[in-house]
Design a protein around this motif. Sequence first.
Motif, PDB file in Angstrom:
ATOM      1  N   LYS A  94      -2.016   7.868  -5.173  1.00 27.17           N
ATOM      2  CA  LYS A  94      -2.593   7.095  -6.277  1.00 27.17           C
ATOM      3  C   LYS A  94      -2.110   5.652  -6.222  1.00 27.17           C
ATOM      4  O   LYS A  94      -2.862   4.720  -6.502  1.00 27.17           O
ATOM      5  CB  LYS A  94      -2.249   7.729  -7.621  1.00 27.17           C
ATOM      6  CG  LYS A  94      -2.976   9.035  -7.852  1.00 27.17           C
ATOM      7  CD  LYS A  94      -2.541   9.657  -9.166  1.00 27.17           C
ATOM      8  CE  LYS A  94      -3.201  11.005  -9.379  1.00 27.17           C
ATOM      9  NZ  LYS A  94      -2.755  11.645 -10.633  1.00 27.17           N
ATOM     10  N   TRP A  95      -0.838   5.458  -5.868  1.00 32.38           N
ATOM     11  CA  TRP A  95      -0.294   4.097  -5.726  1.00 32.38           C
ATOM     12  C   TRP A  95      -1.095   3.332  -4.678  1.00 32.38           C
ATOM     13  O   TRP A  95      -1.522   2.208  -4.897  1.00 32.38           O
ATOM     14  CB  TRP A  95       1.184   4.176  -5.335  1.00 32.38           C
ATOM     15  CG  TRP A  95       1.787   2.831  -5.064  1.00 32.38           C
ATOM     16  CD1 TRP A  95       1.668   2.092  -3.920  1.00 32.38           C
ATOM     17  CD2 TRP A  95       2.572   2.051  -5.963  1.00 32.38           C
ATOM     18  NE1 TRP A  95       2.350   0.906  -4.044  1.00 32.38           N
ATOM     19  CE2 TRP A  95       2.913   0.862  -5.292  1.00 32.38           C
ATOM     20  CE3 TRP A  95       3.034   2.257  -7.251  1.00 32.38           C
ATOM     21  CZ2 TRP A  95       3.689  -0.123  -5.874  1.00 32.38           C
ATOM     22  CZ3 TRP A  95       3.807   1.271  -7.826  1.00 32.38           C
ATOM     23  CH2 TRP A  95       4.126   0.097  -7.148  1.00 32.38           C
ATOM     24  N   SER A  96      -1.291   3.957  -3.528  1.00 35.24           N
ATOM     25  CA  SER A  96      -2.022   3.318  -2.439  1.00 35.24           C
ATOM     26  C   SER A  96      -3.442   2.982  -2.854  1.00 35.24           C
ATOM     27  O   SER A  96      -3.942   1.877  -2.608  1.00 35.24           O
ATOM     28  CB  SER A  96      -2.023   4.254  -1.225  1.00 35.24           C
ATOM     29  OG  SER A  96      -2.731   3.694  -0.158  1.00 35.24           O
ATOM     30  N   ALA A 148       1.062  11.270  -6.365  1.00 38.34           N
ATOM     31  CA  ALA A 148       1.394  10.001  -7.027  1.00 38.34           C
ATOM     32  C   ALA A 148       1.450   8.861  -6.011  1.00 38.34           C
ATOM     33  O   ALA A 148       0.977   7.753  -6.287  1.00 38.34           O
ATOM     34  CB  ALA A 148       2.725  10.122  -7.767  1.00 38.34           C
ATOM     35  N   ALA A 149       1.994   9.113  -4.816  1.00 37.13           N
ATOM     36  CA  ALA A 149       2.053   8.083  -3.772  1.00 37.13           C
ATOM     37  C   ALA A 149       0.650   7.711  -3.302  1.00 37.13           C
ATOM     38  O   ALA A 149       0.358   6.542  -3.044  1.00 37.13           O
ATOM     39  CB  ALA A 149       2.900   8.565  -2.598  1.00 37.13           C
ATOM     40  N   TRP A 158       0.814  -1.219   0.000  1.00 38.73           N
ATOM     41  CA  TRP A 158       0.000   0.000   0.000  1.00 38.73           C
ATOM     42  C   TRP A 158       0.840   1.258   0.000  1.00 38.73           C
ATOM     43  O   TRP A 158       0.403   2.292  -0.490  1.00 38.73           O
ATOM     44  CB  TRP A 158      -0.970   0.004   1.181  1.00 38.73           C
ATOM     45  CG  TRP A 158      -2.048  -0.996   1.001  1.00 38.73           C
ATOM     46  CD1 TRP A 158      -3.196  -0.832   0.276  1.00 38.73           C
ATOM     47  CD2 TRP A 158      -2.071  -2.318   1.482  1.00 38.73           C
ATOM     48  NE1 TRP A 158      -3.924  -1.990   0.291  1.00 38.73           N
ATOM     49  CE2 TRP A 158      -3.253  -2.930   1.029  1.00 38.73           C
ATOM     50  CE3 TRP A 158      -1.198  -3.081   2.251  1.00 38.73           C
ATOM     51  CZ2 TRP A 158      -3.601  -4.232   1.331  1.00 38.73           C
ATOM     52  CZ3 TRP A 158      -1.543  -4.378   2.542  1.00 38.73           C
ATOM     53  CH2 TRP A 158      -2.729  -4.937   2.084  1.00 38.73           C
ATOM     54  N   GLY A 169      -4.537   2.547  -5.919  1.00 37.95           N
ATOM     55  CA  GLY A 169      -4.467   1.501  -6.933  1.00 37.95           C
ATOM     56  C   GLY A 169      -4.302   0.123  -6.321  1.00 37.95           C
ATOM     57  O   GLY A 169      -4.904  -0.856  -6.781  1.00 37.95           O
ATOM     58  N   THR A 170      -3.499   0.029  -5.272  1.00 42.39           N
ATOM     59  CA  THR A 170      -3.321  -1.250  -4.578  1.00 42.39           C
ATOM     60  C   THR A 170      -4.641  -1.695  -3.953  1.00 42.39           C
ATOM     61  O   THR A 170      -4.990  -2.877  -3.986  1.00 42.39           O
ATOM     62  CB  THR A 170      -2.225  -1.141  -3.505  1.00 42.39           C
ATOM     63  OG1 THR A 170      -1.006  -0.766  -4.129  1.00 42.39           O
ATOM     64  CG2 THR A 170      -2.029  -2.455  -2.770  1.00 42.39           C
ATOM     65  N   TYR A 226      10.232  -4.338  -4.304  1.00 42.66           N
ATOM     66  CA  TYR A 226      10.296  -2.914  -4.666  1.00 42.66           C
ATOM     67  C   TYR A 226      11.651  -2.549  -5.266  1.00 42.66           C
ATOM     68  O   TYR A 226      11.730  -1.806  -6.231  1.00 42.66           O
ATOM     69  CB  TYR A 226      10.021  -2.046  -3.445  1.00 42.66           C
ATOM     70  CG  TYR A 226       8.561  -1.740  -3.197  1.00 42.66           C
ATOM     71  CD1 TYR A 226       7.539  -2.327  -3.945  1.00 42.66           C
ATOM     72  CD2 TYR A 226       8.202  -0.848  -2.197  1.00 42.66           C
ATOM     73  CE1 TYR A 226       6.216  -2.023  -3.698  1.00 42.66           C
ATOM     74  CE2 TYR A 226       6.878  -0.542  -1.951  1.00 42.66           C
ATOM     75  CZ  TYR A 226       5.889  -1.129  -2.704  1.00 42.66           C
ATOM     76  OH  TYR A 226       4.583  -0.823  -2.461  1.00 42.66           O
ATOM     77  N   ALA A 277       3.742   3.495  -1.385  1.00 37.52           N
ATOM     78  CA  ALA A 277       4.489   3.624  -2.639  1.00 37.52           C
ATOM     79  C   ALA A 277       5.974   3.364  -2.397  1.00 37.52           C
ATOM     80  O   ALA A 277       6.504   3.696  -1.331  1.00 37.52           O
ATOM     81  CB  ALA A 277       4.291   5.018  -3.224  1.00 37.52           C
ATOM     82  N   ARG A 285       6.326  -5.490 -10.743  1.00 36.42           N
ATOM     83  CA  ARG A 285       4.946  -5.000 -10.772  1.00 36.42           C
ATOM     84  C   ARG A 285       4.039  -5.920  -9.969  1.00 36.42           C
ATOM     85  O   ARG A 285       4.264  -7.128  -9.898  1.00 36.42           O
ATOM     86  CB  ARG A 285       4.428  -4.953 -12.205  1.00 36.42           C
ATOM     87  CG  ARG A 285       5.113  -3.918 -13.031  1.00 36.42           C
ATOM     88  CD  ARG A 285       4.565  -3.954 -14.434  1.00 36.42           C
ATOM     89  NE  ARG A 285       5.159  -2.903 -15.216  1.00 36.42           N
ATOM     90  CZ  ARG A 285       4.490  -2.109 -16.014  1.00 36.42           C
ATOM     91  NH1 ARG A 285       3.204  -2.275 -16.182  1.00 36.42           N
ATOM     92  NH2 ARG A 285       5.115  -1.166 -16.676  1.00 36.42           N
ATOM     93  N   LYS A 331      11.957  -3.287  -8.743  1.00 35.06           N
ATOM     94  CA  LYS A 331      10.948  -2.559  -9.528  1.00 35.06           C
ATOM     95  C   LYS A 331       9.992  -3.510 -10.253  1.00 35.06           C
ATOM     96  O   LYS A 331       9.628  -3.293 -11.402  1.00 35.06           O
ATOM     97  CB  LYS A 331      11.609  -1.592 -10.497  1.00 35.06           C
ATOM     98  CG  LYS A 331      12.430  -0.541  -9.791  1.00 35.06           C
ATOM     99  CD  LYS A 331      13.030   0.453 -10.741  1.00 35.06           C
ATOM    100  CE  LYS A 331      13.823   1.465  -9.937  1.00 35.06           C
ATOM    101  NZ  LYS A 331      14.379   2.508 -10.724  1.00 35.06           N
TER     102      LYS A 331
END
Length: 101
Positions: A58-60, A55-56, A40, A62-63, A88, A42, A93, A91
């Motif tokens: 949005k990462w959370s 952006a961080a 969760w 998205g998860t 991580y 980023a 996915r 990198k």
Amino acid sequence: SSDLARKGLEEGAFPFIKLSDPGVSFTVLCREERVERIPWIAPECVHDVSNLSTAADKWSFGTTLLEICFNGDVPLKERTPSEKERFYEKKLRLPEPCCNE
């Protein structure tokens, strides 16, 4: 910013979902606690919480959407904290959902 997980979502009147508790702010967590919250958090925020950004967030989010698509299964739940960190670092996915419905 905080980590957002499916457990913080409440089902409301279809087709809406209400966010009831976005979780604890990860800026107050030690590094080990942040690693526990992978995926969760980023990648850029695990080692340095000053990297907080839209952006961080949005990462959370998205998860959390992935978690919903996988019927509540937590991505990377079978991995140890060190395996999550390597995930991580390399990198890699998160898995893509197969939404046949």
